[in-house]
Design a protein around this motif. Structure first.
Motif, PDB file in Angstrom:
ATOM      1  N   SER A 284      53.056  71.306 -54.398  1.00  0.00           N
ATOM      2  CA  SER A 284      53.469  70.746 -53.046  1.00  0.00           C
ATOM      3  C   SER A 284      53.772  72.450 -52.738  1.00  0.00           C
ATOM      4  CB  SER A 284      54.699  69.972 -53.034  1.00  0.00           C
ATOM      5  OG  SER A 284      56.030  70.875 -53.348  1.00  0.00           O
TER       6      SER A 284
ATOM      7  N   PRO B 135      55.422  60.477 -49.548  1.00  0.00           N
ATOM      8  CA  PRO B 135      56.178  61.888 -49.332  1.00  0.00           C
ATOM      9  C   PRO B 135      56.737  62.504 -50.659  1.00  0.00           C
ATOM     10  CG  PRO B 135      57.714  59.723 -48.847  1.00  0.00           C
ATOM     11  CD  PRO B 135      56.316  59.209 -48.937  1.00  0.00           C
TER      12      PRO B 135
ATOM     13  N   TYR C 195      62.383  73.094 -50.909  1.00  0.00           N
ATOM     14  CA  TYR C 195      61.116  72.970 -49.882  1.00  0.00           C
ATOM     15  C   TYR C 195      61.534  72.426 -48.664  1.00  0.00           C
ATOM     16  CZ  TYR C 195      58.061  73.583 -53.802  1.00  0.00           C
ATOM     17  OH  TYR C 195      57.274  74.032 -54.923  1.00  0.00           O
ATOM     18  N   ARG C 196      62.752  71.668 -48.577  1.00  0.00           N
ATOM     19  CA  ARG C 196      62.964  71.022 -47.104  1.00  0.00           C
ATOM     20  C   ARG C 196      64.125  71.684 -46.364  1.00  0.00           C
ATOM     21  NH1 ARG C 196      61.372  65.834 -46.686  1.00  0.00           N
ATOM     22  NH2 ARG C 196      62.326  66.056 -44.505  1.00  0.00           N
TER      23      ARG C 196
ATOM     24  N   ARG D 268      61.524  76.574 -46.648  1.00  0.00           N
ATOM     25  CA  ARG D 268      60.486  75.436 -46.247  1.00  0.00           C
ATOM     26  C   ARG D 268      59.162  76.243 -45.568  1.00  0.00           C
ATOM     27  NH1 ARG D 268      63.597  71.676 -42.663  1.00  0.00           N
ATOM     28  NH2 ARG D 268      65.419  73.191 -41.553  1.00  0.00           N
TER      29      ARG D 268
ATOM     30  N   LYS E 261      53.775  67.904 -47.583  1.00  0.00           N
ATOM     31  CA  LYS E 261      54.877  66.927 -47.494  1.00  0.00           C
ATOM     32  C   LYS E 261      54.700  65.577 -47.870  1.00  0.00           C
ATOM     33  CE  LYS E 261      56.655  70.234 -44.694  1.00  0.00           C
ATOM     34  NZ  LYS E 261      55.456  71.119 -44.842  1.00  0.00           N
ATOM     35  N   GLU E 262      53.312  65.285 -48.314  1.00  0.00           N
ATOM     36  CA  GLU E 262      52.742  64.044 -48.989  1.00  0.00           C
ATOM     37  C   GLU E 262      51.840  64.507 -49.894  1.00  0.00           C
ATOM     38  OE1 GLU E 262      51.281  61.390 -46.048  1.00  0.00           O
ATOM     39  OE2 GLU E 262      53.373  60.369 -45.571  1.00  0.00           O
TER      40      GLU E 262
END
Length: 347
Positions: free
Chosen positions: A70, A211, A235-236, A241, A247-248
């Motif tokens: 990711s 997600p 990451y968020r 980020r 994101k998915e």
């Protein structure tokens, strides 16, 4: 847990002053010499950033740096690549196929076999650069790439030295959870969803995805415990980020990941050297210690006191000692016999 490092050499910076490393901003805009490049990986164009150190040299050792699942090249991989370039190495961080700025459809596919191929393709790219000595190429994998780099190096003898930071077995993580406590029904449910998604895709309804992280830190803790919270915070939030980080993941990633065993052939890296770096507080530390036990000499395990899994992505107090160790390791292992460079001496 630390006793698992008894085979091979092990160490930590406990009670000792870590090597001097400059403060670590998250991103790499201050690095003087870098260029955005593309290269091919099994027909898919990959986007990378090549870091070139200051100074004159006929050729230099080079290091491929793989990002976490990711992640993108501008995050942890770029941070380590830029710090190693400051110490005299040519480094390459890149986005995996199907992710970041790289090509590939469907977007968000996490395909372990292709991630391994991406690393080999990166070595091929470096091998053609006039600045690089093709006999002195190493590889560094962070988190899931700490798993991907092992099978890549096991079968690609162009990789002369291998290092991992917070290495993760992504297949095991999806099968059992980061701490091996996941209910087996979770994976079975995800495989059911993956099967249904493949049928839907065959009907022209799109790949379908799920997600990577939930909407809140509380949900992340409920679903993934401390490991989930650490990932969410990196990451968020504004900590790290990036608009291009995944994101998915596609549902079709799941059946690819579920049977992947990155450390199965770790012994095949020998007699080339292996360094594994892990935090004493990492939820995933058992993945490193078990893999290290199966590896053959020469090998070394370094504990970073107080660090969790994600702490080693960007926190200066933990990244500093890790980079210091990597500089010494790659400096010695990639120095060459007749072409010993200033890197090894500086380390």
């Amino acid at each position: 847990m630390h006793e698992a490092a008894s085979r091979g050499r092990a160490g930590s910076f406990r009670g000792r002053k870590p090597p001097l490393v400059r403060p670590l901003p998250l991103f790499d805009a201050h690095v003087m010499n870098h260029m955005d490049i593309t290269f091919d990986s099994a027909g898919i164009p990959l986007a990378g950033r090549l870091y070139l150190p200051d100074g004159e040299a006929a050729t230099r050792p080079a290091i491929v740096v793989g990002h976490p699942a990711s992640g993108v090249k501008e995050q942890a991989a770029g941070l380590y690549a830029s710090r190693l370039a400051e110490q005299g190495f040519i480094t390459l961080a890149f986005d995996a196929a199907y992710q970041g700025e790289s090509g590939g459809e469907p977007r968000g596919l996490e395909d372990p076999a292709h991630r391994v191929e991406d690393l080999k393709a990166a070595v091929s790219f470096l091998s053609t650069r006039p600045e690089v000595d093709p006999e002195r190429i190493g590889a560094l994998g962070i988190c899931a790439s700490g798993g991907y780099v092992v099978p890549a190096a096991a079968t690609d003898h162009r990789i002369r030295a291998v290092a991992t930071v917070s290495a993760a077995d992504i297949g095991r993580q999806f099968r059992k959870g980061a701490d091996d406590t996941q209910d087996p029904a979770v994976l079975q449910s995800m495989l059911d969803a993956a099967a249904a998604a493949r049928t839907a895709e065959a009907r022209g309804e799109g790949a379908g995805g799920f997600p990577v992280f939930p909407a809140t830190a509380e949900e992340a803790r409920a679903l993934g415990g401390q490991h989930g919270v650490e990932g969410f915070e990196y990451y968020r939030t504004d900590r790290a980020r990036h608009p291009r980080s995944a994101k998915e993941f596609t549902w079709s990633s799941i059946d690819r990941i579920a049977v992947f065993e990155p450390f199965r052939f770790i012994a095949m890296i020998a007699p080339r050297p292996l360094l594994m770096i892990v935090g004493t507080e990492a939820v995933t530390r058992h993945m490193t210690t078990e893999a290290f036990a199966d590896a053959q000499e020469p090998k070394e395990l370094l504990w970073i006191d107080g660090a969790g899994h994600v702490d080693l992505y960007d926190k200066p107090e933990y990244v500093g000692p890790a980079v210091g160790k990597l500089v010494g390791f790659f400096g010695a292992q990639l120095a060459g016999d007749a072409r010993r460079t200033d890197i090894a001496a500086a380390a």
